[in-house]
Design a protein around this motif. Structure first.
Motif, PDB file in Angstrom:
ATOM      1  N   ASN A  70      60.079  74.690  22.881  1.00 14.57           N
ATOM      2  CA  ASN A  70      60.163  73.528  21.994  1.00 14.57           C
ATOM      3  C   ASN A  70      59.600  73.861  20.620  1.00 14.57           C
ATOM      4  N   LYS A  71      60.199  73.297  19.619  1.00 17.95           N
ATOM      5  CA  LYS A  71      59.724  73.481  18.253  1.00 17.95           C
ATOM      6  C   LYS A  71      58.364  72.825  18.114  1.00 17.95           C
ATOM      7  N   THR A  72      57.393  73.576  17.645  1.00 20.21           N
ATOM      8  CA  THR A  72      56.020  73.071  17.595  1.00 20.21           C
ATOM      9  C   THR A  72      55.902  71.849  16.691  1.00 20.21           C
ATOM     10  N   ALA A  73      56.519  71.916  15.530  1.00 17.90           N
ATOM     11  CA  ALA A  73      56.408  70.818  14.565  1.00 17.90           C
ATOM     12  C   ALA A  73      57.247  69.616  14.936  1.00 17.90           C
ATOM     13  N   SER A  74      58.238  69.807  15.809  1.00 21.04           N
ATOM     14  CA  SER A  74      59.126  68.728  16.215  1.00 21.04           C
ATOM     15  C   SER A  74      59.522  68.942  17.669  1.00 21.04           C
ATOM     16  N   PRO A  75      58.681  68.513  18.616  1.00 20.56           N
ATOM     17  CA  PRO A  75      58.922  68.788  20.043  1.00 20.56           C
ATOM     18  C   PRO A  75      60.230  68.247  20.592  1.00 20.56           C
ATOM     19  N   SER A  76      60.873  67.347  19.877  1.00 22.69           N
ATOM     20  CA  SER A  76      62.162  66.846  20.351  1.00 22.69           C
ATOM     21  C   SER A  76      63.252  67.905  20.239  1.00 22.69           C
ATOM     22  N   ALA A 225      58.133  78.160  14.483  1.00 21.79           N
ATOM     23  CA  ALA A 225      57.041  78.062  15.460  1.00 21.79           C
ATOM     24  C   ALA A 225      57.528  77.316  16.697  1.00 21.79           C
ATOM     25  N   ILE A 226      57.423  77.967  17.842  1.00 23.68           N
ATOM     26  CA  ILE A 226      57.847  77.350  19.098  1.00 23.68           C
ATOM     27  C   ILE A 226      56.774  77.572  20.160  1.00 23.68           C
ATOM     28  N   ARG A 227      56.736  76.657  21.116  1.00 15.13           N
ATOM     29  CA  ARG A 227      55.816  76.818  22.244  1.00 15.13           C
ATOM     30  C   ARG A 227      56.648  76.998  23.507  1.00 15.13           C
ATOM     31  N   PRO A 228      56.264  77.921  24.365  1.00 15.79           N
ATOM     32  CA  PRO A 228      57.077  78.200  25.554  1.00 15.79           C
ATOM     33  C   PRO A 228      57.071  77.057  26.549  1.00 15.79           C
TER      34      PRO A 228
END
Length: 242
Positions: A70-76, A225-228
């Motif tokens: 997911n995109k860190t700044a925009s989790p949607s 920036a993404i979070r797994p």
């Protein structure tokens, strides 16, 4: 499954337990999807993605890797990265029960009209079997290369990635592809065991040399920036374009 199984599929099945397997002779299919999750559906998406990824990677011989982030700044905004041994393996996945179930349930979870597939041509795909933990990180980077340096950039970055996956224990996966419609645009997706492993990678001589040699070759760089989310693969993939 067709009676004539492809060589790349056999390689994927036989090398999955190794750190780095024999080089694939058939170009794998590498997909990148950008999805948009409906409001208040984040948990439902995570559950659906985990179920589909687990069933696909463990149950389909030709599905080599599936990752959700997911995109860190925009989790949607969610990204899905997929690797299949070849086009036959990808078609088998599309016909699978797990994928059809994902499609049925995703209509209530995803903004399907905003789904985007980034069509790419793989240049380098290499991984070890992922042992995901709370420390695991991933990077997604887009680079635009000056047309005059297209081949020179390729000749520098691919050996650097090969060296990284070979000698750095904390480098778990390195993938690079070019945009099918714009061969000057590169997409890089990388998985590291931890932030410490990533920072150690940045200090290696081969990474520093790559940065120095390509400094004047690019016009644009974007690190998304993404979070797994769910990261799963068979491991042992090694493919480099000829």
């Amino acid at each position: 499954m067709k009676a004539g199984i492809s060589l790349s599929l056999l390689l994927a099945m036989s090398s999955s337990a190794s750190a780095l397997g024999q080089k694939a002779t058939v170009p794998p299919v590498f997909n990148i999807f950008e999805l948009v999750i409906k409001q208040d559906k984040y948990s439902a998406y995570d559950s659906l993605a985990e179920k589909n990824i687990t069933a696909s990677v463990t149950g389909e011989p030709g599905t080599l890797a599936m990752y959700s982030a997911n995109k860190t700044a925009s989790p949607s905004v969610a990204y899905v990265f997929e690797i299949y041994a070849d086009s036959d393996a990808y078609q088998q996945h599309l016909n699978s029960t797990s994928y059809k179930e994902f499609l049925r349930n995703s209509a209530d979870i995803l903004q399907t009209s905003q789904q985007r597939r980034i069509d790419v041509i793989p240049q380098f795909l290499a991984d070890k079997q992922i042992a995901q933990s709370d420390k695991t990180i991933n990077n997604f980077v887009i680079v635009e290369v000056k047309p005059a340096f297209r081949q020179a950039f390729c000749d520098i970055v691919l050996p650097e990635m090969a060296q990284s996956i070979k000698v750095e224990e904390g480098v778990q996966a390195m993938y690079a592809a070019i945009d099918k419609a714009n061969p000057n645009r590169w997409y890089f997706y990388e998985i590291y065991a931890s932030e410490e492993a990533y920072q150690a990678h940045r200090l290696t001589p081969h990474f520093k040399e790559y940065i120095a040699q390509t400094a004047e070759m690019t016009t644009y760089k974007e690190a998304i920036a993404i979070r797994p989310g769910m990261l799963k693969n068979k491991g042992g993939l090694m493919y480099e374009i000829k």
